[in-house]
Design an enzyme around this catalytic site. Structure first.
Site, PDB file in Angstrom:
ATOM      1  N   GLU A 167      31.983 -28.363  -1.209  1.00 52.75           N
ATOM      2  CA  GLU A 167      31.958 -29.769  -0.801  1.00 52.75           C
ATOM      3  C   GLU A 167      32.262 -30.726  -1.953  1.00 52.75           C
ATOM      4  O   GLU A 167      31.398 -31.540  -2.340  1.00 52.75           O
ATOM      5  CB  GLU A 167      30.599 -30.121  -0.178  1.00 52.75           C
ATOM      6  CG  GLU A 167      30.242 -29.273   1.026  1.00 52.75           C
ATOM      7  CD  GLU A 167      28.870 -29.642   1.622  1.00 52.75           C
ATOM      8  OE1 GLU A 167      28.177 -30.477   1.045  1.00 52.75           O
ATOM      9  OE2 GLU A 167      28.513 -29.074   2.659  1.00 52.75           O
ATOM     10  N   GLU A 364      28.664 -23.039   6.119  1.00 52.43           N
ATOM     11  CA  GLU A 364      27.340 -23.650   6.321  1.00 52.43           C
ATOM     12  C   GLU A 364      27.293 -24.270   7.704  1.00 52.43           C
ATOM     13  O   GLU A 364      28.220 -24.973   8.113  1.00 52.43           O
ATOM     14  CB  GLU A 364      27.055 -24.789   5.332  1.00 52.43           C
ATOM     15  CG  GLU A 364      26.731 -24.356   3.945  1.00 52.43           C
ATOM     16  CD  GLU A 364      26.403 -25.532   3.024  1.00 52.43           C
ATOM     17  OE1 GLU A 364      25.953 -26.588   3.514  1.00 52.43           O
ATOM     18  OE2 GLU A 364      26.626 -25.376   1.818  1.00 52.43           O
TER      19      GLU A 364
HETATM   20  O1  IFM Z   1      21.736 -28.615   1.514  1.00 52.36           O
HETATM   21  C1  IFM Z   1      23.045 -29.019   1.666  1.00 52.36           C
HETATM   22  C2  IFM Z   1      23.978 -28.085   0.928  1.00 52.36           C
HETATM   23  O2  IFM Z   1      23.667 -27.988  -0.420  1.00 52.36           O
HETATM   24  C3  IFM Z   1      25.396 -28.588   1.031  1.00 52.36           C
HETATM   25  N1  IFM Z   1      25.766 -28.822   2.405  1.00 52.36           N
HETATM   26  C4  IFM Z   1      24.870 -29.600   3.211  1.00 52.36           C
HETATM   27  C5  IFM Z   1      23.467 -29.050   3.111  1.00 52.36           C
HETATM   28  C6  IFM Z   1      22.511 -29.876   3.989  1.00 52.36           C
HETATM   29  O3  IFM Z   1      22.488 -31.192   3.575  1.00 52.36           O
END
Ligand code: IFM
Length: 461
Positions: A167, A364
């Site tokens: 990200e 994720e």
């Molecule tokens: O916890 C974070 C992660 O580190 C990166 N993506 C989003 C998640 C939730 O906010």
């Protein structure tokens, strides 16, 4: 009785994810030095509750137990991140003790039949490199490639897929424009420079990884959200949606997959001197083909040029004052994020239709909800289970429509340090008692384990 079975493709990868600073703890041991997050956590009020990287889930010391638990859950892969300040503290010389931790972790995973999926950068830039300019400085991209080479030299014989960055949008815009993530800078010029240097760092690291091991797969993970104009017929709303989509998605996707920055975004960012950061040859490095794209998906953004009732939080968007805000018609997670599984299908279809095709992985997806232990110490996290189930259905819809989706990692394996929100928000499918460090798999973990074993969603309607 008719049993509904939604089967996933053969060899679909089922895993769970964490990130170093969010779970490891042990921030001062074995030669690790400060990252920007250690420093940021010391700023009064920066993180809810004054929380910091200790104790987190003490994963540094308890990783063997955690790997056994993943094996019991039947997971096929573990996505974790390597802490740059352990491996090359201060961004300098190699620290063998730090590398050894990841050697032990990788070996233990393999002994349990779990594929290690490391990410090289999940936001923990060595503080010393921030002192030298951080991601706003071009040199940081080259230091990142050096660190990548060190990691691949040490672990590359056992890793099949490397992810360079997680990200980069958050690193650039939350860290350098909104100032709500480390390093806490609110400097739009630095933020747009960071975008380019993060991408350059990705490209240089990918080159270094391939030079060390030509058989490995390399990719990057982006956070993707549909950006929806509140009134699709209103030119103001359309323009806000275009600008935000440009800043959030296309500013990364286009250079990676088309070798150029989108012209409208370059124009929008002209007041911040964006184009001056780009040198001859950079886009060739950034757009070298990758083997997979990781997609992190949580929600949609609904945007308006005049958002009545919008939250008063400072906008993280450079050059755009308008806010995105949740609608009233959808349930919200504990983060205040709308539960919008359809958005995941849209994101996957968009990638499939608009960009050159690479295998996709959901790296994720998951949700924070308030969990309560019942009298038997069980956690019946119905909301989280249903969130994951609905998103798996949405992912399956995309597969049916032809998307080459090859895996799903749940965020997160463990409750952990949720950045500026501290430990108050719990994303884990496994509960962590931060006082005792006792792990308790929640109902969602048991349910997800069965899905992984069946390679299917099985429902009795
Ligand atoms: O916890 C974070 C992660 O580190 C990166 N993506 C989003 C998640 C939730 O906010």
């Amino acid at each position: 009785m008719k049993v509904e079975k939604i089967a996933f493709p053969q060899r679909f990868l089922w895993g769970a994810a964490t990130a170093a600073f969010q779970v490891e703890g042990a921030t001062g041991v074995d030669g690790r030095t400060d990252s920007i997050w250690d420093t940021f956590c010391r700023i009064p009020g920066a993180v809810v509750g004054g929380d910091n990287g200790e104790p987190a889930a003490d994963h540094y010391r308890r990783f063997e137990q955690d790997v056994r638990m993943m094996a019991d859950l039947g997971l096929g892969a573990y996505r974790f991140s390597i802490a740059w300040p352990r491996v090359r503290p201060d961004g300098g010389a190699v620290n063998q003790a730090g590398l050894d931790f990841y050697q032990r972790l990788v070996d233990t995973l393999l002994e349990h039949g779990i594929a290690p999926w490391p990410t090289l950068y999940h936001w923990d830039l060595p503080q010393k490199l921030e002192d030298a300019g951080g991601w706003a400085a071009r040199d940081t991209a080259f230091r990142f490639a050096d660190y990548a080479a060190t990691a691949v030299e040490a672990l590359g014989d056992r890793i099949t897929t490397w992810t360079t960055m997680n990200e980069p949008w958050c690193s650039a815009f939350l860290g350098y424009a909104a100032g709500i993530h480390a390093p806490g800078r609110a400097e739009p010029e630095a933020a747009v420079a960071a975008v380019h240097h993060l991408l350059l760092g990705h490209g240089l690291a990918a080159e270094a990884i391939r030079a060390a091991n030509s058989h490995t797969r390399v990719g990057i993970t982006l956070n993707m959200y549909p950006i929806i104009p509140a009134d699709p017929a209103a030119p103001g709303d359309q323009d806000v949606a275009r600008r935000l989509d440009g800043l959030q998605q296309r500013i990364f996707l286009d250079p990676l997959f088309r070798g150029e920055y989108p012209a409208d975004v370059v124009e929008d960012l002209e007041p911040f001197g964006f184009a001056a950061n780009v040198r001859d040859g950079d886009l060739g490095v950034i757009s070298a083909p990758i083997d997979m794209l990781g997609v992190n998906y949580y929600t949609e953004h609904y945007v308006s040029a005049s958002p009545n009732g919008a939250s008063s939080a400072a906008s993280p968007w450079v050059g755009v004052d308008q806010l995105s805000f949740p609608r009233r018609d959808f349930p919200l997670t504990d983060m205040g994020w709308e539960v919008r599984p359809d958005g995941l299908t849209s994101v996957l279809l968009r990638l499939h239709e608009q960009y050159p095709r690479v295998p996709l992985y959901i790296t994720e997806n998951g949700a924070a909800f308030r969990d309560e232990l019942d009298s038997d110490s069980a956690i019946l996290d119905v909301d989280r289970t249903s969130y994951i189930e609905s998103h798996l259905r949405a992912a399956h819809d995309a597969i049916e429509a032809g998307v080459d989706l090859r895996g799903y990692f749940c965020w997160s394996l463990l409750d952990n340090f949720e950045w500026a929100e501290g430990y108050a928000k719990r994303f884990g499918i496994v509960h962590v008692d931060y006082e005792t460090q006792v792990r308790t798999p929640k109902m969602s973990a048991r349910w997800f384990s069965q899905v992984a074993r069946d390679n299917a969603l099985v429902a009795v309607p």
